[in-house]
Enzyme design. Structure first.
Site, short mmCIF file in Angstrom:
data_model
loop_
_atom_site.label_atom_id
_atom_site.label_comp_id
_atom_site.label_asym_id
_atom_site.label_seq_id
_atom_site.Cartn_x
_atom_site.Cartn_y
_atom_site.Cartn_z
N THR A 105 5.04 4.17 6.32
CA THR A 105 4.51 5.42 5.98
C THR A 105 5.14 6.87 7.04
O THR A 105 5.08 6.16 8.35
CB THR A 105 3.13 5.60 5.92
N VAL A 157 1.06 -1.38 -0.06
CA VAL A 157 0.20 0.32 0.15
C VAL A 157 0.02 2.03 0.27
O VAL A 157 1.80 1.80 0.93
CB VAL A 157 -1.17 0.14 1.16
N LYS A 180 10.65 11.22 19.96
CA LYS A 180 10.99 9.94 20.83
C LYS A 180 10.91 9.52 21.89
O LYS A 180 11.31 9.02 22.85
CB LYS A 180 12.56 9.55 19.41
N1 LIG Z 1 14.83 7.34 7.92
C1 LIG Z 1 15.17 6.40 9.02
O1 LIG Z 1 16.12 5.86 8.99
C2 LIG Z 1 13.67 5.58 9.73
C3 LIG Z 1 12.68 6.13 9.82
N2 LIG Z 1 11.67 5.81 10.26
C4 LIG Z 1 10.40 6.18 10.15
O2 LIG Z 1 9.92 5.41 8.62
C5 LIG Z 1 8.85 5.70 7.74
C6 LIG Z 1 9.27 5.98 6.47
O3 LIG Z 1 10.40 6.97 6.38
P1 LIG Z 1 11.39 6.47 5.00
O4 LIG Z 1 10.72 5.26 4.11
O5 LIG Z 1 12.18 7.44 4.57
O6 LIG Z 1 9.48 7.73 4.42
P2 LIG Z 1 9.28 7.71 2.81
O7 LIG Z 1 9.26 9.43 2.34
O8 LIG Z 1 11.12 7.74 1.76
O9 LIG Z 1 8.47 6.70 2.55
C7 LIG Z 1 7.34 7.18 3.10
C8 LIG Z 1 6.29 6.35 1.79
O10 LIG Z 1 5.11 6.37 2.51
C9 LIG Z 1 3.94 6.82 1.80
N3 LIG Z 1 3.12 6.96 1.94
C10 LIG Z 1 2.58 8.34 2.58
N4 LIG Z 1 1.37 8.50 2.99
C11 LIG Z 1 1.29 7.31 2.85
C12 LIG Z 1 -0.62 6.82 3.53
N5 LIG Z 1 -1.02 6.90 4.70
N6 LIG Z 1 -0.71 5.20 2.90
C13 LIG Z 1 -0.36 4.59 2.52
N7 LIG Z 1 1.50 5.45 2.69
C14 LIG Z 1 1.27 6.00 1.93
C15 LIG Z 1 4.46 6.81 0.57
O11 LIG Z 1 3.67 6.72 -0.89
C16 LIG Z 1 5.86 6.25 0.44
O12 LIG Z 1 6.26 5.53 -0.36
C17 LIG Z 1 8.60 6.98 8.67
O13 LIG Z 1 7.75 7.15 9.62
C18 LIG Z 1 10.10 7.46 9.51
O14 LIG Z 1 9.60 8.17 10.53
C19 LIG Z 1 12.05 5.07 11.37
C20 LIG Z 1 12.74 4.76 11.54
C21 LIG Z 1 14.35 5.32 10.96
N1 LIG Z 2 15.44 10.63 11.03
C1 LIG Z 2 15.62 10.18 12.23
C2 LIG Z 2 15.03 8.83 11.32
C3 LIG Z 2 14.46 7.58 12.34
O1 LIG Z 2 13.54 8.05 13.34
C4 LIG Z 2 16.98 9.45 12.20
O2 LIG Z 2 17.51 10.82 12.69
O3 LIG Z 2 16.64 8.83 13.73
#
Ligand SMILES: NC(=O)C1=CN([C@@H]2O[C@H](COP(=O)(O)OP(=O)(O)OC[C@H]3O[C@@H](n4cnc5c(N)ncnc54)[C@H](O)[C@@H]3O)[C@@H](O)[C@H]2O)C=CC1
Ligand SMILES: N[C@@H](CC=O)C(=O)O
Length: 816
Positions: free
Chosen positions: A538, A487, A665
């Protein structure tokens, strides 16, 4: 059930919307056993039927047995006949009076009087000649009453006595005269009215009443479905589906949500208590789907029988038949043996070893048949125990497992069924409960099938999917996990038969369809798996608002998304309560520290009886990387853009720079440590200048150099004092219980434990009753594609380990 196509109470003129695809709904005796049950059935019909549909009914629970008893009393001419007749009439009269308004009540009671007078005449004068007519009253009364109740409460309805159209040519084999029956049924149908038809009875070619055998109403329903080309037949009964073994005997049996036709037929033949051998016979020519559902709790999804793909074909079940006879004779070899197996519809046989296994009542016929071939026969009491699954005889591993599971039992022979869907062990003793349980455990490993839906196919979601094929093949706890949904914010791809994990993203690009929230929820609510896990990767608050609905449906959630766990105190508590109520699991280890086991450590301290008094550290991988790298050589904005391209920032880096991400966090950890607080209780220093706060993401990135002068100033001031700058989170609780929480930029000595991390590392320092002087430290990479995706995999393994050991809840007769 899948659809709610409620039949409102409509007049004939309003009925233009009546749909053309007919469905057949059959209600068994237990579903119609009392006024309360009938009211429930009326509700089901209101929710699930339309006017062109057909409702087939059995006699009200206990009535057929009572009519049989009357018949036997009549044969034996016992004095209790009069009393029994009075009892049966009173029971019907009571149902009529409880359910109908006075004018209809009067009319039906008059008809009941006339029926009982006729019944009495037959019982007294010619019971044997009228056995089937006597038994037929059960279905007649049941159909008449239900159609009257429906006409009063739901929609125009009429009752059909199936003897007015259903013709069985040959009493013994119950062969339907399709042409005649079909024509007569169409003549009887009334437009804009719901037909309630008697099950179990028909007439023969001599125009006499005949019955279709015990549980014949299921067979009636599928015959009628084939006559009208119905799309679906639902057997509403007192159990909520078909299980991998009889759940009354095998507590670990699990519901089979989808069964291929051939497998269901074989299960019916080999003693499944819900499916009967003949039920599926009429459905071979077209693609009617059969459902088994509980009328006591229609909200539970039952078992669907039809044509399915690979996952449904992997299901294995175990069944048994006791009280059989093993017949050994030279005549059961070669062609003659094959002929004998067909002639007696043998349970199984082996024309090389010279035996067939038959039902006890066939002993006489078999002896006579053999006498005509002048051969001797040896009969031995026997039973069979079978493992049933799609083309199971061709699976060497299943054959080997079955053989191994029987190693302690005396087995006369093992035989493959000619239809290829079962392997049977012939035993010369009864199959015991213990043996059945052991074999079931060995064959199914009490496995539960877990559907996996991934929401969010960006940076982390994509990496999670890349890692999935290897994980599925190497981690035993994931053996029965099937990727079934992908999704994103606009589109979704769902496939109940599983999405090929090696091509998940390309299949998504090719086949995903636009989807809205209600379609998404409807799919998720009707999934055919034992358990469903949604992985939320997401960044969306909108998506996190669905958790409440997920939990209500018993769906489990793994969230990397921090919104739900850091939402308002009321919402957070309500989510925890909903999850607990439906036994949904909610894991979110990666919301803080990516793959680092910080949430697990806090849970563990808490569960072990420790008191946490302080949590502090660097919780942002992004800010850790930037501040550890930032020495003034490169502008701050350049480093921020670099972090974004490495995938360690939030999709909008202002979530990191504003401190909001760290604030969330800290809240998540403080809550995990057992404290009640909200975001507003955590002071937060926002590092984004006002002018940049409301820009779109691209505009913000284009204007990022406006950040530089502030950070360069902060760095230079810190350097003058032999110090550095770091973004720190601090939570503490005083002895009096006062909570203090803040996140913000701090000037730290260059020797501080928080000042010397590998860029991107997080550090968590916990003080507690047990870790007072020398705090507990967890340190390591706290953001990034690989560590976050692997942290989610770790949550998935943990959830699956917990789910795999759960016992399925068997629902019998709506009892909780
Ligand atoms: N980047 C990191 O190191 C970390 C990220 N996270 C969390 O992981 C999650 C994803 O991060 P990324 O992959 O970096 O983001 P991203 O922006 O690369 O990907 C997000 C995806 O979610 C989709 N999306 C957005 N709204 C949506 C909805 N309502 N329903 C379904 N899909 C939806 C988008 O189309 C996109 O494909 C975030 O919540 C972030 O806080 C958590 C820990 C570490
Ligand atoms: N932007 C966040 C990603 C993980 O939650 C971070 O840098 O820790």
């Amino acid at each position: 059930m899948k659809q709610s196509n409620a039949a409102e109470k409509l007049t004939a003129d309003q009925n233009q919307l009546a749909k053309h695809a007919i469905q057949v709904h059959k209600f068994g005796g237990s579903s119609l056993a009392s006024a309360q049950c009938i009211v429930r059935v009326v509700d089901i019909i209101r929710q699930h039927c339309q006017l062109n549909d057909i409702v087939v009914v059995s006699a009200n629970g206990g009535t057929t047995d009572a009519l049989f008893a009357l018949y036997h009393q009549a044969i034996l001419q016992t004095e209790t006949l009069e009393i029994s007749l009075h009892d049966i009439k009173s029971m019907q009269a009571q149902l009529i009076s409880e359910l109908l308004s006075s004018s209809n009540e009067k009319r039906l009671l008059t008809q009941l009087d006339a029926d009982c007078a006729q019944l009495k005449k037959w019982l007294e004068n010619s019971p044997q000649q009228h056995q089937a007519d006597i038994l037929a009253f059960g279905e007649l009364w049941s159909a008449r009453l239900l159609s009257e109740v429906l006409s009063e409460k739901v929609c125009p309805s009429f009752m059909v006595d199936s003897r007015d159209f259903l013709v069985i040519d040959n009493d013994k084999a119950c062969q339907v005269n399709t042409q005649v029956s079909k024509t007569q049924l169409y003549q009887l149908k009334q437009r804009h009215k719901l037909a309630v038809i008697t099950g179990y009875i028909a007439k023969n070619s001599q125009n006499e009443t005949c019955t279709l055998g015990r549980n014949g109403s299921d067979y009636s329903a599928t015959i009628m479905a084939s006559l009208v080309g119905a799309l679906n037949v639902t057997l509403w009964t007192d159990v909520d589906g078909i299980y991998s073994a009889d759940p009354r005997v095998v507590p670990s049996a699990r519901k089979l949500h989808r069964l291929p036709n051939g497998v269901a037929k074989e299960l019916g033949r080999l003693g499944n208590p819900v499916l009967h051998a003949k039920t599926l016979q009429p459905l071979t020519d077209h693609s009617t789907h059969l459902h088994v559902a509980s009328s006591f709790d229609p909200s539970i999804s039952g078992t669907e029988i039809g044509k399915f793909g690979q996952i449904a074909k992997q299901e294995l079940s175990v069944t048994f038949l006791n009280d059989l006879l093993l017949a050994q004779s030279d005549s059961f070899t070669g062609n003659l043996g094959e002929q004998a197996q067909q002639e007696f519809s043998a349970v199984c046989g082996d024309d090389k070893a010279g035996f067939i296994v038959i039902h006890q009542e066939q002993q006489k016929a078999v002896s006579q048949w053999l006498a005509s071939h002048d051969t001797e026969v040896k009969f031995t009491p026997a039973s069979i125990l079978a493992t049933v699954g799609h083309k199971v005889i061709h699976h060497g591993d299943v054959q080997a497992r079955f053989k191994r599971s029987l190693r302690h039992s005396k087995t006369f022979a093992r035989v493959n069924s000619p239809n290829e869907h079962s392997i049977m062990a012939v035993l010369t003793q009864a199959c015991t409960t213990e043996l059945l349980n052991n074999v079931h455990h060995d064959m199914t490993k009490d496995a539960r099938h877990i559907g996996l839906v991934v929401a969010g196919l960006g940076n982390i979601g994509e990496r999670f999917l890349e890692m999935l094929p290897a994980q599925l093949s190497r981690v035993p706890a994931l053996e029965n996990v099937h990727l079934v949904g992908l999704v994103s914010s606009k589109k979704a791809l769902f496939n109940n038969d599983g999405i090929e994990v090696n091509q998940a993203l390309s299949l998504y690009q090719k086949d995903a369809q636009p989807i809205d929230k209600s379609e998404l929820m409807s799919w998720l609510a009707n999934h055919p798996y034992d358990e469903l896990v949604v992985v939320d990767v997401t960044p969306s608050e909108q998506f996190s608002l669905l958790y409440e609905d997920f939990f209500k449906q018993g769906i489990h959630v793994i969230g990397a998304n921090k919104w739900a766990a850091s939402s308002s105190t009321d919402n957070y508590k309500s989510l925890l309560a909903s999850a607990a109520k439906s036994k949904s699991l909610w894991f979110g280890n990666t919301t803080v520290g990516a793959g680092l086991p910080i949430n697990y450590a806090i849970n563990d301290l808490l569960n072990s009886g420790d008191n946490i008094t302080e949590i502090s550290g660097i919780f942002s991988g992004t800010l850790s990387w930037i501040f550890e790298t930032y020495d003034g050589t490169l502008p701050f904005s350049k480093l921020m853009l670099d972090a974004l391209s490495q995938g360690i920032t939030e999709p909008d880096p202002r979530e990191d720079l504003s401190g909001r991400d760290v604030q969330r966090k800290l809240l998540i950890l403080a809550r995990a440590a057992g404290f009640e607080l909200s975001l507003a209780d955590i002071k937060c220093q926002n590092l984004v200048p006002d002018a940049l706060q409301t820009l779109s993401i691209p505009d913000f990135l284009a204007a990022a150099d406006q950040l530089d002068s502030f950070f360069s100033e902060q760095l230079n001031q810190a350097k003058e004092q032999q110090c550095c700058i770091r973004y720190i989170a601090r939570f503490s609780v005083s002895e009096s219980g006062k909570l203090t929480a803040k996140v913000g930029l701090e000037v730290l000595s260059n020797n501080d434990a928080f000042a010397n991390l590998t860029p991107c590392d997080n550090i968590f320092q916990i003080k507690s009753g047990w870790y007072q002087e020398n705090p507990l430290i967890i340190r390591g990479p706290g953001a990034g594609r690989d560590v976050t995706a692997s942290g989610i995999h770790s949550d998935l393994v943990n959830i699956c380990q917990r789910l795999n050991t759960r016992q399925s809840q068997v629902k019998l007769k709506g009892i909780d």
